[in-house]
Design an enzyme around this catalytic site. Structure first.
Site, PDB file in Angstrom:
ATOM      1  N   ARG A   1      42.057  43.688  22.969  1.00 50.65           N
ATOM      2  CA  ARG A   1      41.479  45.278  22.635  1.00 50.65           C
ATOM      3  C   ARG A   1      42.680  45.962  22.364  1.00 50.65           C
ATOM      4  NH1 ARG A   1      42.682  49.126  26.026  1.00 50.65           N
ATOM      5  NH2 ARG A   1      43.590  47.553  27.591  1.00 50.65           N
TER       6      ARG A   1
ATOM      7  N   GLU B   1      50.711  54.846  44.389  1.00 49.87           N
ATOM      8  CA  GLU B   1      49.469  54.610  43.540  1.00 49.87           C
ATOM      9  C   GLU B   1      48.393  54.101  44.460  1.00 49.87           C
ATOM     10  OE1 GLU B   1      47.926  52.104  39.760  1.00 49.87           O
ATOM     11  OE2 GLU B   1      48.974  51.109  41.265  1.00 49.87           O
TER      12      GLU B   1
ATOM     13  N   TRP C   1      49.855  56.324  34.921  1.00 51.57           N
ATOM     14  CA  TRP C   1      48.638  56.229  34.689  1.00 51.57           C
ATOM     15  C   TRP C   1      48.421  57.365  33.420  1.00 51.57           C
ATOM     16  CZ3 TRP C   1      43.963  54.014  35.084  1.00 51.57           C
ATOM     17  CH2 TRP C   1      43.781  53.057  36.181  1.00 51.57           C
TER      18      TRP C   1
ATOM     19  N   TYR D   1      39.099  53.700  40.116  1.00 49.35           N
ATOM     20  CA  TYR D   1      39.412  52.976  41.637  1.00 49.35           C
ATOM     21  C   TYR D   1      38.956  53.900  42.723  1.00 49.35           C
ATOM     22  CZ  TYR D   1      41.803  49.567  38.818  1.00 49.35           C
ATOM     23  OH  TYR D   1      42.175  48.568  37.945  1.00 49.35           O
TER      24      TYR D   1
ATOM     25  N   ARG E   1      31.386  39.625  54.950  1.00 48.54           N
ATOM     26  CA  ARG E   1      30.875  40.787  54.316  1.00 48.54           C
ATOM     27  C   ARG E   1      31.959  41.718  54.225  1.00 48.54           C
ATOM     28  NH1 ARG E   1      24.475  41.150  56.098  1.00 48.54           N
ATOM     29  NH2 ARG E   1      23.822  38.843  55.532  1.00 48.54           N
TER      30      ARG E   1
ATOM     31  N   CYS F   1      40.780  46.488  36.733  1.00 48.38           N
ATOM     32  CA  CYS F   1      41.399  45.279  36.640  1.00 48.38           C
ATOM     33  C   CYS F   1      41.320  44.459  37.793  1.00 48.38           C
ATOM     34  CB  CYS F   1      42.826  45.432  36.026  1.00 48.38           C
ATOM     35  SG  CYS F   1      42.864  46.195  34.219  1.00 48.38           S
TER      36      CYS F   1
ATOM     37  N   ARG G   1      40.373  40.622  37.220  1.00 48.00           N
ATOM     38  CA  ARG G   1      39.871  40.226  36.096  1.00 48.00           C
ATOM     39  C   ARG G   1      40.852  40.072  34.690  1.00 48.00           C
ATOM     40  NH1 ARG G   1      39.183  43.648  31.856  1.00 48.00           N
ATOM     41  NH2 ARG G   1      39.521  45.927  32.548  1.00 48.00           N
ATOM     42  N   SER G   2      41.693  41.175  34.721  1.00 48.64           N
ATOM     43  CA  SER G   2      42.518  41.041  33.584  1.00 48.64           C
ATOM     44  C   SER G   2      43.974  41.444  34.230  1.00 48.64           C
ATOM     45  CB  SER G   2      42.146  42.439  32.808  1.00 48.64           C
ATOM     46  OG  SER G   2      42.961  42.611  31.705  1.00 48.64           O
TER      47      SER G   2
ATOM     48  N   ASP H   1      47.817  41.385  33.242  1.00 47.81           N
ATOM     49  CA  ASP H   1      49.159  41.911  32.542  1.00 47.81           C
ATOM     50  C   ASP H   1      50.294  41.326  33.547  1.00 47.81           C
ATOM     51  OD1 ASP H   1      51.508  42.903  31.524  1.00 47.81           O
ATOM     52  OD2 ASP H   1      50.788  45.069  31.027  1.00 47.81           O
TER      53      ASP H   1
ATOM     54  N   ASN I   1      50.555  45.237  41.281  1.00 48.83           N
ATOM     55  CA  ASN I   1      49.472  44.988  41.936  1.00 48.83           C
ATOM     56  C   ASN I   1      49.495  44.147  43.329  1.00 48.83           C
ATOM     57  OD1 ASN I   1      48.055  44.371  38.766  1.00 48.83           O
ATOM     58  ND2 ASN I   1      47.771  46.406  39.899  1.00 48.83           N
TER      59      ASN I   1
ATOM     60  N   HIS J   1      47.737  37.058  31.345  1.00 51.11           N
ATOM     61  CA  HIS J   1      48.351  37.220  29.880  1.00 51.11           C
ATOM     62  C   HIS J   1      49.805  37.674  29.933  1.00 51.11           C
ATOM     63  CE1 HIS J   1      45.630  40.762  30.424  1.00 51.11           C
ATOM     64  NE2 HIS J   1      46.620  41.316  30.163  1.00 51.11           N
ATOM     65  N   LEU J   2      50.559  37.398  29.021  1.00 48.93           N
ATOM     66  CA  LEU J   2      51.526  37.976  28.553  1.00 48.93           C
ATOM     67  C   LEU J   2      51.439  38.718  27.149  1.00 48.93           C
ATOM     68  CD1 LEU J   2      54.303  35.471  29.311  1.00 48.93           C
ATOM     69  CD2 LEU J   2      54.080  37.658  30.379  1.00 48.93           C
ATOM     70  N   TYR J   3      51.666  39.857  26.879  1.00 48.42           N
ATOM     71  CA  TYR J   3      51.642  40.517  25.680  1.00 48.42           C
ATOM     72  C   TYR J   3      52.808  40.126  24.826  1.00 48.42           C
ATOM     73  CZ  TYR J   3      48.041  43.800  27.073  1.00 48.42           C
ATOM     74  OH  TYR J   3      46.718  44.343  27.771  1.00 48.42           O
TER      75      TYR J   3
ATOM     76  N   ALA K   1      50.781  48.402  27.018  1.00 47.73           N
ATOM     77  CA  ALA K   1      49.660  48.325  25.870  1.00 47.73           C
ATOM     78  C   ALA K   1      48.503  49.060  26.296  1.00 47.73           C
ATOM     79  CB  ALA K   1      49.306  46.699  25.607  1.00 47.73           C
TER      80      ALA K   1
END
Length: 298
Positions: free
Chosen positions: A25, A63, A85, A127, A160, A179, A200-201, A203, A211, A241-243, A297
């Site tokens: 993206r 954060e 952010w 969030y 639950r 993410c 899900r994503s 970095d 995180n 992923h790695l950018y 990114a």
């Protein structure tokens, strides 16, 4: 006991050696693997605070504390010198006004001008909004964190005990869709709180280390509020992923030897989860390698 850095370094190697090269993206491009997992036993001292580079853990915890307030404007973060952010509202400001303002000047305006911050510092329903003020179709707000704590105390065997931020109708209004979108909890028969977080994503160079320590800080707070001890932290990544502009930094980190693991503890027990401040957290024995700089990114 394996060093907490080992699973992270293994993921770096896996992506560098066999990652799928993709255009993402942001236009920067990534090397990516789909599906990854890491597991840390916090009860045995496996704190995932990386030592092969310095992770600014106070920023990550601040954060997380900001998320818990339910706020969605970056002004209070910048007042605490947390700038992670800023990129998204800054990009929107430049795009919509055409002004090539420097990031530092933009941040000063956010801090110094409340009206400017209200207009340009807002991230949308990210969030904190979803965790603490999820808006139902009937107009009622749902506090997922409060419900989780109540369930941890009253029904710790429940399957639950979770919260998430993937609110489909509001995704388009968010500066960045979540993410780290799902957190599930489990209480063992020994009274230890385990956490599984799905991202899900991911970095891997910049985001994941933050995180991990933010999630562990939350796990400590939840355990303390519910009268439990911490147990295992399980992380699951979707697109990990790695950018392409982070590859040299990843190789540099892989050349470093892990150092002794640090320890995290809480210094007091506030009456509610909203009562924690950064001064309630102590990290002992953290002597990492130097930080590794890399561009975000957007």
């Amino acid at each position: 006991m394996p060093h907490p850095d080992a699973q992270y370094l293994s993921l770096l190697s896996q992506i560098l050696e066999g990652g799928d090269r993709r255009i993402d993206r942001t236009g920067v491009g990534t090397l990516s693997v789909f599906g990854a997992m890491a597991r840390f036993d916090l009860a045995k001292g496996e704190l995932p605070l990386l030592t092969t580079k310095r992770v600014y853990w106070k920023t990550a915890v601040k954060e997380m504390l900001w998320f818990l307030t339910g706020q969605t404007n970056i002004r209070s973060l910048l007042q605490q010198n947390v700038r992670i952010w800023s990129d998204w509202p800054l990009a929107r400001y430049r795009r919509e006004t055409g002004e090539a303002i420097a990031q530092a000047d933009f941040e000063r305006r956010i801090v110094g001008d409340e009206a400017f911050a209200a207009r340009w510092g807002e991230l949308g329903p990210v969030y904190g909004k979803q965790w603490r003020r999820w808006l139902g179709a009937d107009g009622r707000e749902h506090d997922q964190i409060a419900t989780l704590i109540e369930t941890l105390k009253a029904n710790p065997s429940s399957r639950r005990m979770l919260f998430h931020a993937w609110n489909v109708p509001e995704l388009g209004d968010m500066a960045l869709p979540p993410c780290h979108l799902l957190y599930q909890y489990h209480v063992s028969s020994e009274g230890r709180l385990n956490c599984l977080m799905f991202q899900r994503s991911a970095d891997l160079l910049l985001g994941v280390p933050f995180n991990w320590i933010g999630t562990v800080a939350l796990q400590h707070m939840l355990a303390q509020q519910a009268g439990l001890e911490v147990g295992q932290f399980v992380w699951m990544g979707g697109d990990v992923h790695l950018y392409l502009n982070h590859l040299d930094q990843a190789r540099e980190q892989l050349r470093r030897e892990p150092r002794p693991t640090a320890a995290l503890r809480l210094l007091r027990r506030p009456a509610t989860i909203e009562g924690y401040t950064i001064d309630d957290f102590e990290v002992q024995g953290y002597e990492p390698h130097p930080p590794i700089a890399a561009e975000v990114a957007v």
